[in-house]
Design a protein around this motif. Structure first.
Motif, PDB file in Angstrom:
ATOM      1  N   ASP A  11       0.817  -1.217   0.000  1.00 22.72           N
ATOM      2  CA  ASP A  11       0.000   0.000   0.000  1.00 22.72           C
ATOM      3  C   ASP A  11       0.849   1.264   0.000  1.00 22.72           C
ATOM      4  O   ASP A  11       1.958   1.278   0.545  1.00 22.72           O
ATOM      5  CB  ASP A  11      -0.847   0.058   1.279  1.00 22.72           C
ATOM      6  CG  ASP A  11      -2.009  -0.922   1.288  1.00 22.72           C
ATOM      7  OD1 ASP A  11      -2.107  -1.758   0.385  1.00 22.72           O
ATOM      8  OD2 ASP A  11      -2.817  -0.833   2.236  1.00 22.72           O
ATOM      9  N   ASP A  12       0.231   2.325  -0.504  1.00 22.50           N
ATOM     10  CA  ASP A  12       0.674   3.729  -0.382  1.00 22.50           C
ATOM     11  C   ASP A  12       1.466   4.218  -1.609  1.00 22.50           C
ATOM     12  O   ASP A  12       1.099   3.887  -2.716  1.00 22.50           O
ATOM     13  CB  ASP A  12       1.398   4.005   0.934  1.00 22.50           C
ATOM     14  CG  ASP A  12       0.471   3.834   2.156  1.00 22.50           C
ATOM     15  OD1 ASP A  12      -0.746   3.732   1.956  1.00 22.50           O
ATOM     16  OD2 ASP A  12       0.973   3.788   3.279  1.00 22.50           O
ATOM     17  N   HIS A  63      -5.694   3.358  -3.977  1.00 21.73           N
ATOM     18  CA  HIS A  63      -5.707   3.469  -2.504  1.00 21.73           C
ATOM     19  C   HIS A  63      -6.116   4.883  -2.106  1.00 21.73           C
ATOM     20  O   HIS A  63      -5.673   5.385  -1.074  1.00 21.73           O
ATOM     21  CB  HIS A  63      -4.311   3.103  -1.992  1.00 21.73           C
ATOM     22  CG  HIS A  63      -4.170   2.914  -0.514  1.00 21.73           C
ATOM     23  ND1 HIS A  63      -5.091   2.242   0.268  1.00 21.73           N
ATOM     24  CD2 HIS A  63      -3.182   3.299   0.344  1.00 21.73           C
ATOM     25  CE1 HIS A  63      -4.660   2.236   1.527  1.00 21.73           C
ATOM     26  NE2 HIS A  63      -3.522   2.884   1.600  1.00 21.73           N
ATOM     27  N   HIS A  67      -5.335   9.699   0.803  1.00 26.62           N
ATOM     28  CA  HIS A  67      -5.151   8.829   1.960  1.00 26.62           C
ATOM     29  C   HIS A  67      -5.832   9.358   3.220  1.00 26.62           C
ATOM     30  O   HIS A  67      -5.306   9.274   4.323  1.00 26.62           O
ATOM     31  CB  HIS A  67      -3.661   8.565   2.233  1.00 26.62           C
ATOM     32  CG  HIS A  67      -3.404   7.267   2.948  1.00 26.62           C
ATOM     33  ND1 HIS A  67      -3.422   7.156   4.315  1.00 26.62           N
ATOM     34  CD2 HIS A  67      -3.149   6.029   2.486  1.00 26.62           C
ATOM     35  CE1 HIS A  67      -3.170   5.909   4.662  1.00 26.62           C
ATOM     36  NE2 HIS A  67      -3.002   5.197   3.565  1.00 26.62           N
ATOM     37  N   PRO A 109      -7.744   3.427   2.968  1.00 28.89           N
ATOM     38  CA  PRO A 109      -6.722   3.977   3.868  1.00 28.89           C
ATOM     39  C   PRO A 109      -7.036   3.580   5.313  1.00 28.89           C
ATOM     40  O   PRO A 109      -8.190   3.695   5.751  1.00 28.89           O
ATOM     41  CB  PRO A 109      -6.861   5.495   3.672  1.00 28.89           C
ATOM     42  CG  PRO A 109      -7.422   5.646   2.294  1.00 28.89           C
ATOM     43  CD  PRO A 109      -8.352   4.465   2.126  1.00 28.89           C
ATOM     44  N   HIS A 185       3.846  -2.577   3.394  1.00 28.89           N
ATOM     45  CA  HIS A 185       4.029  -1.216   2.856  1.00 28.89           C
ATOM     46  C   HIS A 185       5.374  -1.142   2.135  1.00 28.89           C
ATOM     47  O   HIS A 185       5.441  -1.339   0.945  1.00 28.89           O
ATOM     48  CB  HIS A 185       3.879  -0.172   3.969  1.00 28.89           C
ATOM     49  CG  HIS A 185       2.455  -0.064   4.459  1.00 28.89           C
ATOM     50  ND1 HIS A 185       1.932  -0.936   5.373  1.00 28.89           N
ATOM     51  CD2 HIS A 185       1.464   0.769   4.113  1.00 28.89           C
ATOM     52  CE1 HIS A 185       0.650  -0.634   5.575  1.00 28.89           C
ATOM     53  NE2 HIS A 185       0.350   0.405   4.827  1.00 28.89           N
TER      54      HIS A 185
HETATM   55 ZN   LIG Z   1      -2.325   3.245   3.262  1.00 30.41          ZN
END
Ligand SMILES: [Zn+2]
Length: 222
Positions: A11-12, A63, A67, A109, A185
């Motif tokens: 993610d991110d 995503h 966020h 998120p 992550h």
């Molecule tokens: Zn995230």
């Protein structure tokens, strides 16, 4: 027949970190899903890296734009659901679409969601992923098709999950012809929101020794 498998998600916006480890993913034959946020801040070089990652067979998923915690955005900060969808979904998706990325799956998120958001987001995506914050690992062991709401199990250092927990989930997936879905992550950084290289390599080794298939999230959402 369903093949047992593993769904690895990241993610991110850690595009530079992910790109650094692309050769490792390739050498393991791992196909993973990257849920991307804050695309509006990507440099041209980072967009190029994301294209390379996509071209290596990985899924580029969504995503959100900025966020934000979505329930807080609506219920605490008093935005409408329409504003949420326009700003946090449509605006970010449009930027990605303009550059040739067409995400079809979504991760919340902070894993923060509710039934209304799930239902609304199904107009845009094949599936939505939240987080499994419980000790009930079975929530993260799922069929290899037709999923619409997924609960990924965190495997970063911050998650406090053990390697034994992770391997037992993979064993369960193998036994039952299901998939285990995980969330990380960054890879191998000092941040606690990173998976260690050792853990990632352990997962790859188990998958190889036991013929687990790497599924992208879009594959298991059909
Ligand atoms: Zn995230």
């Amino acid at each position: 027949m369903q093949e047992p498998g593993i769904v690895l998600t990241f993610d991110d916006d850690y595009i530079d970190n992910w790109y650094t480890y692309l050769p490792l993913l390739d050498s393991a034959g791992a196909k993973v899903t990257f849920y991307v946020c804050k695309y509006n801040r990507f440099t041209a070089e980072q967009k190029r890296k994301l294209t390379v990652i996509k071209n290596h067979g990985h899924e580029i998923a969504f995503h959100s734009t900025s966020h934000y915690n979505m329930p807080e955005y609506v219920y605490k900060y008093k935005h409408t659901l329409e504003e949420l969808m326009r700003c946090e979904i449509e605006a970010g998706l449009k930027l990605m679409n303009n550059d040739g990325f067409y995400p079809v799956t979504f991760a919340y998120p902070y894993g923060a969601h509710n039934g209304l958001f799930d239902k609304t987001l199904m107009r845009y995506f094949k599936s939505v992923r939240a987080l499994n914050g419980t000790q009930d690992f079975s929530k993260s062991i799922i069929p290899s098709a037709k999923n619409d709401l997924l609960f990924g199990l965190g495997i970063d250092k911050s998650s406090k999950r053990s390697d034994a927990d992770i391997i037992s989930m993979l064993e369960s997936a193998k036994r039952n012809n299901t998939c285990a879905i995980f969330v990380a992550h960054r890879i191998n950084t000092a941040s606690k929101f990173s998976i260690t290289l050792e853990r990632l390599k352990n997962i790859f080794a188990y998958a190889k020794a036991n013929n687990l298939k790497y599924y992208s999230v879009s594959e298991i959402s059909d």
